[in-house]
Write a protein that holds these residues in place. Structure first.
Motif, PDB file in Angstrom:
ATOM      1  N   SER A   1      42.186  32.335   2.798  1.00 22.21           N
ATOM      2  CA  SER A   1      41.941  33.329   3.839  1.00 22.21           C
ATOM      3  C   SER A   1      42.294  34.685   3.229  1.00 22.21           C
ATOM      4  O   SER A   1      43.424  34.895   2.789  1.00 22.21           O
ATOM      5  N   LEU A   2      41.329  35.585   3.161  1.00 21.96           N
ATOM      6  CA  LEU A   2      41.589  36.881   2.553  1.00 21.96           C
ATOM      7  C   LEU A   2      42.728  37.594   3.295  1.00 21.96           C
ATOM      8  O   LEU A   2      42.909  37.392   4.509  1.00 21.96           O
ATOM      9  N   PRO A   3      43.508  38.416   2.616  1.00 21.23           N
ATOM     10  CA  PRO A   3      44.584  39.151   3.295  1.00 21.23           C
ATOM     11  C   PRO A   3      44.053  39.929   4.497  1.00 21.23           C
ATOM     12  O   PRO A   3      43.059  40.651   4.405  1.00 21.23           O
ATOM     13  N   GLY A   4      44.710  39.720   5.643  1.00 23.07           N
ATOM     14  CA  GLY A   4      44.271  40.362   6.872  1.00 23.07           C
ATOM     15  C   GLY A   4      43.264  39.555   7.662  1.00 23.07           C
ATOM     16  O   GLY A   4      42.845  39.969   8.744  1.00 23.07           O
ATOM     17  N   PHE A   5      42.874  38.392   7.142  1.00 20.07           N
ATOM     18  CA  PHE A   5      41.883  37.535   7.789  1.00 20.07           C
ATOM     19  C   PHE A   5      42.513  36.174   8.090  1.00 20.07           C
ATOM     20  O   PHE A   5      43.214  35.596   7.253  1.00 20.07           O
ATOM     21  N   GLY A   6      42.232  35.639   9.273  1.00 23.66           N
ATOM     22  CA  GLY A   6      42.552  34.259   9.582  1.00 23.66           C
ATOM     23  C   GLY A   6      43.999  33.896   9.345  1.00 23.66           C
ATOM     24  O   GLY A   6      44.921  34.631   9.716  1.00 23.66           O
ATOM     25  N   PHE A   7      44.215  32.751   8.701  1.00 24.24           N
ATOM     26  CA  PHE A   7      45.552  32.181   8.600  1.00 24.24           C
ATOM     27  C   PHE A   7      46.453  32.954   7.638  1.00 24.24           C
ATOM     28  O   PHE A   7      47.655  32.674   7.579  1.00 24.24           O
ATOM     29  N   SER A   8      45.915  33.903   6.893  1.00 22.84           N
ATOM     30  CA  SER A   8      46.788  34.790   6.123  1.00 22.84           C
ATOM     31  C   SER A   8      47.548  35.738   7.046  1.00 22.84           C
ATOM     32  O   SER A   8      48.549  36.325   6.629  1.00 22.84           O
ATOM     33  N   GLY A   9      47.078  35.880   8.277  1.00 23.02           N
ATOM     34  CA  GLY A   9      47.742  36.760   9.231  1.00 23.02           C
ATOM     35  C   GLY A   9      47.374  38.214   9.001  1.00 23.02           C
ATOM     36  O   GLY A   9      46.802  38.577   7.971  1.00 23.02           O
ATOM     37  N   PRO A  10      47.682  39.067   9.952  1.00 22.62           N
ATOM     38  CA  PRO A  10      47.302  40.475   9.823  1.00 22.62           C
ATOM     39  C   PRO A  10      48.086  41.184   8.727  1.00 22.62           C
ATOM     40  O   PRO A  10      49.271  40.900   8.516  1.00 22.62           O
TER      41      PRO A  10
ATOM     42  N   ALA B   1      29.621  48.237  11.540  1.00 21.49           N
ATOM     43  CA  ALA B   1      30.271  48.646  10.294  1.00 21.49           C
ATOM     44  C   ALA B   1      30.799  50.065  10.401  1.00 21.49           C
ATOM     45  O   ALA B   1      31.901  50.373   9.918  1.00 21.49           O
ATOM     46  N   ALA B   2      30.029  50.941  11.037  1.00 19.80           N
ATOM     47  CA  ALA B   2      30.478  52.324  11.207  1.00 19.80           C
ATOM     48  C   ALA B   2      31.721  52.384  12.079  1.00 19.80           C
ATOM     49  O   ALA B   2      32.665  53.140  11.801  1.00 19.80           O
ATOM     50  N   ILE B   3      31.758  51.578  13.141  1.00 12.08           N
ATOM     51  CA  ILE B   3      32.927  51.558  14.018  1.00 12.08           C
ATOM     52  C   ILE B   3      34.135  51.004  13.274  1.00 12.08           C
ATOM     53  O   ILE B   3      35.236  51.571  13.319  1.00 12.08           O
ATOM     54  N   GLN B   4      33.967  49.908  12.571  1.00 16.78           N
ATOM     55  CA  GLN B   4      35.095  49.299  11.871  1.00 16.78           C
ATOM     56  C   GLN B   4      35.582  50.179  10.715  1.00 16.78           C
ATOM     57  O   GLN B   4      36.759  50.137  10.352  1.00 16.78           O
TER      58      GLN B   4
ATOM     59  N   PRO C   1      38.745  51.466  13.497  1.00 19.62           N
ATOM     60  CA  PRO C   1      39.101  50.050  13.637  1.00 19.62           C
ATOM     61  C   PRO C   1      40.179  49.796  14.673  1.00 19.62           C
ATOM     62  O   PRO C   1      40.179  48.747  15.327  1.00 19.62           O
ATOM     63  N   GLN C   2      41.096  50.743  14.850  1.00 17.23           N
ATOM     64  CA  GLN C   2      42.173  50.522  15.816  1.00 17.23           C
ATOM     65  C   GLN C   2      41.644  50.492  17.241  1.00 17.23           C
ATOM     66  O   GLN C   2      42.076  49.682  18.071  1.00 17.23           O
ATOM     67  N   THR C   3      40.688  51.365  17.541  1.00 14.43           N
ATOM     68  CA  THR C   3      40.147  51.421  18.903  1.00 14.43           C
ATOM     69  C   THR C   3      39.460  50.117  19.270  1.00 14.43           C
ATOM     70  O   THR C   3      39.716  49.532  20.333  1.00 14.43           O
TER      71      THR C   3
ATOM     72  N   THR D   1      43.789  38.446  14.015  1.00 15.92           N
ATOM     73  CA  THR D   1      43.401  39.194  12.819  1.00 15.92           C
ATOM     74  C   THR D   1      42.073  39.939  12.949  1.00 15.92           C
ATOM     75  O   THR D   1      41.572  40.457  11.948  1.00 15.92           O
ATOM     76  N   VAL D   2      41.522  40.041  14.137  1.00 18.98           N
ATOM     77  CA  VAL D   2      40.252  40.762  14.230  1.00 18.98           C
ATOM     78  C   VAL D   2      40.444  42.236  13.902  1.00 18.98           C
ATOM     79  O   VAL D   2      39.568  42.878  13.311  1.00 18.98           O
ATOM     80  N   GLY D   3      41.603  42.808  14.245  1.00 21.40           N
ATOM     81  CA  GLY D   3      41.851  44.206  13.934  1.00 21.40           C
ATOM     82  C   GLY D   3      42.067  44.452  12.456  1.00 21.40           C
ATOM     83  O   GLY D   3      41.491  45.376  11.875  1.00 21.40           O
ATOM     84  N   SER D   4      42.896  43.635  11.820  1.00 15.52           N
ATOM     85  CA  SER D   4      43.161  43.834  10.391  1.00 15.52           C
ATOM     86  C   SER D   4      41.932  43.511   9.549  1.00 15.52           C
ATOM     87  O   SER D   4      41.722  44.126   8.497  1.00 15.52           O
ATOM     88  N   SER D   5      41.108  42.564   9.984  1.00 18.50           N
ATOM     89  CA  SER D   5      39.870  42.304   9.241  1.00 18.50           C
ATOM     90  C   SER D   5      38.920  43.490   9.347  1.00 18.50           C
ATOM     91  O   SER D   5      38.240  43.843   8.380  1.00 18.50           O
ATOM     92  N   ALA D   6      38.896  44.147  10.510  1.00 19.37           N
ATOM     93  CA  ALA D   6      38.056  45.343  10.667  1.00 19.37           C
ATOM     94  C   ALA D   6      38.540  46.470   9.775  1.00 19.37           C
ATOM     95  O   ALA D   6      37.731  47.264   9.271  1.00 19.37           O
ATOM     96  N   ARG D   7      39.852  46.543   9.557  1.00 15.26           N
ATOM     97  CA  ARG D   7      40.386  47.619   8.714  1.00 15.26           C
ATOM     98  C   ARG D   7      39.897  47.553   7.281  1.00 15.26           C
ATOM     99  O   ARG D   7      39.916  48.564   6.569  1.00 15.26           O
ATOM    100  N   PHE D   8      39.460  46.373   6.832  1.00 17.80           N
ATOM    101  CA  PHE D   8      38.924  46.292   5.483  1.00 17.80           C
ATOM    102  C   PHE D   8      37.764  47.267   5.307  1.00 17.80           C
ATOM    103  O   PHE D   8      37.591  47.867   4.233  1.00 17.80           O
ATOM    104  N   TYR D   9      36.969  47.434   6.354  1.00 19.15           N
ATOM    105  CA  TYR D   9      35.839  48.361   6.274  1.00 19.15           C
ATOM    106  C   TYR D   9      36.335  49.791   6.107  1.00 19.15           C
ATOM    107  O   TYR D   9      35.750  50.588   5.364  1.00 19.15           O
TER     108      TYR D   9
END
Length: 379
Positions: free
Chosen positions: A138-147, A241-244, A248-250, A297-305
């Protein structure tokens, strides 16, 4: 730069969501307030209301999360800390002498579960094919890696973390495969640690290539098609993609609080980016949604963008390790070989007859065959 002082050795991991969290999810789904809809609603408006209602009903009343847990827990899993953040992985060993280490990197809105139809055939082939020891993180910030809880987790930092993870698992050299976000991390890994990477295998989305060359006239039908796909994506499909990348926080407030909102946000992509002849199943969509929901982790995964968006706008240094590419006709933009050759040392290219952005779910046989052929030619 990895900070060894914050690191931790591998610890066994088991997926286990408490009954109370499952019950709360179902209550939220059943109590959700849905928006109004137009009588002529279409995918151009976004997620179809009828489709969303059907998925919500399945998620609340019949989706078997415990079966997903059992599938994942049937494999060895680890959790470790690398550079101050959690990194989870499945460690699926072949048990065969000479098995080739293989790092499988998911994208967004995907998870490790996306490779469930791939790691079995690759680690335990029925014929004389190459056998692999598969590592599915699980990539950092995604899924079971946690935020992730700090800035800076872009593709380069994730790549360095993947190199550390493979060392902890005893794999000094390996083949790496990636798609979507995973292709960015796999490419960065190959650039930053070429001595570690035997070969780089990609289902390489062609969005970057088409964007870089859009001012040029198309030289052939493949380029013409890619430009058409790229223009359609930019006009009607890139708002997420533009929003993320910018706020991403919003969007995280809405998606972390509402399972229906989260479901609509990612289900639209699974439906839109797949080959219509090989749609991603409702169970697979709900598996991904559940993983993002339970891990928060939906927020931290969005931060990757946000971390990586500027890097996507310009090509990086050329990759010098051998590269294999699968080009799928229903990807967001089908990649064009002559554009990709400017950045990659391509030794294997497959223009496939079907499949889209999620090949491990849509057409896993193509992905399996391509990875096997690539590794056999390199090892």
């Amino acid at each position: 730069m990895i900070d060894a002082a914050t690191d931790r050795d591998l610890e066994p991991y088991t997926v286990s969501v408490p009954d109370a969290e499952l019950a709360e999810l179902r209550e939220r789904l059943r109590a959700a307030r849905l928006p109004d809809e137009l009588p002529d609603a279409s995918w151009r408006d976004g997620m179809l209301p009828a489709e969303l209602r059907s998925l919500r009903h399945e998620w609340a009343d019949s989706f078997d999360w415990r079966a997903v847990e059992a599938m994942l827990n049937a494999e060895t899993q680890w959790l470790t800390t690398i550079d101050g953040t959690g990194v989870h992985c499945l460690d699926v060993r072949s048990g065969r002498p000479g098995a080739v280490p293989l790092l499988l990197l998911h994208g967004w809105p995907s998870s490790v579960a996306e490779f469930r139809s791939v790691w079995g055939p690759l680690t335990a082939p029925e014929n004389g094919s190459v056998a692999f020891d598969a590592v599915v993180p699980s990539l950092p910030g995604f899924g079971f890696s946690g935020p992730t809880r700090e800035r800076g987790w872009d593709a380069d930092r994730m790549a360095d973390a993947m190199a550390v993870l493979m060392s902890r698992l005893g794999h000094e050299r390996f083949v790496v495969h990636g798609g979507d976000v995973g292709s960015e991390v796999a490419t960065a890994l190959s650039r930053r640690h070429p001595e570690r990477v035997i070969g780089l295998h990609l289902n390489l989305g062609g969005t970057r290539g088409a964007g870089e060359h859009r001012a040029e006239p198309p030289a052939n039908e493949a380029q013409r098609r890619a430009f058409g796909q790229y223009d359609a994506y930019r006009a009607n499909g890139s708002a997420y993609a533009a929003i993320q990348a910018t706020r991403p926080q919003t969007v995280a407030f809405a998606l972390t609080d509402s399972p229906v909102g989260l479901l609509a946000w990612i289900a639209e992509k699974f439906r839109e980016w797949a080959d219509p002849a090989h749609p991603v199943t409702g169970a697979d969509i709900l598996t991904a949604a559940s993983i993002y929901w339970f891990t928060g982790t939906v927020g931290s995964s969005a931060r990757f963008y946000q971390e990586s968006f500027a890097g996507w706008a310009a090509p990086g240094a050329a990759v010098t390790v051998p590269v294999a590419v699968c080009a799928y006709p229903f990807d967001i933009v089908t990649p064009v070989r002559e554009w990709a050759e400017g950045s990659y040392d391509i030794v294997q290219w497959r223009d496939l007859p079907d499949g889209g952005h999620f090949p491990a779910l849509e057409t896993p046989h193509h992905l399996i065959d391509s990875v096997r052929a690539f590794a056999a030619a390199l090892t």
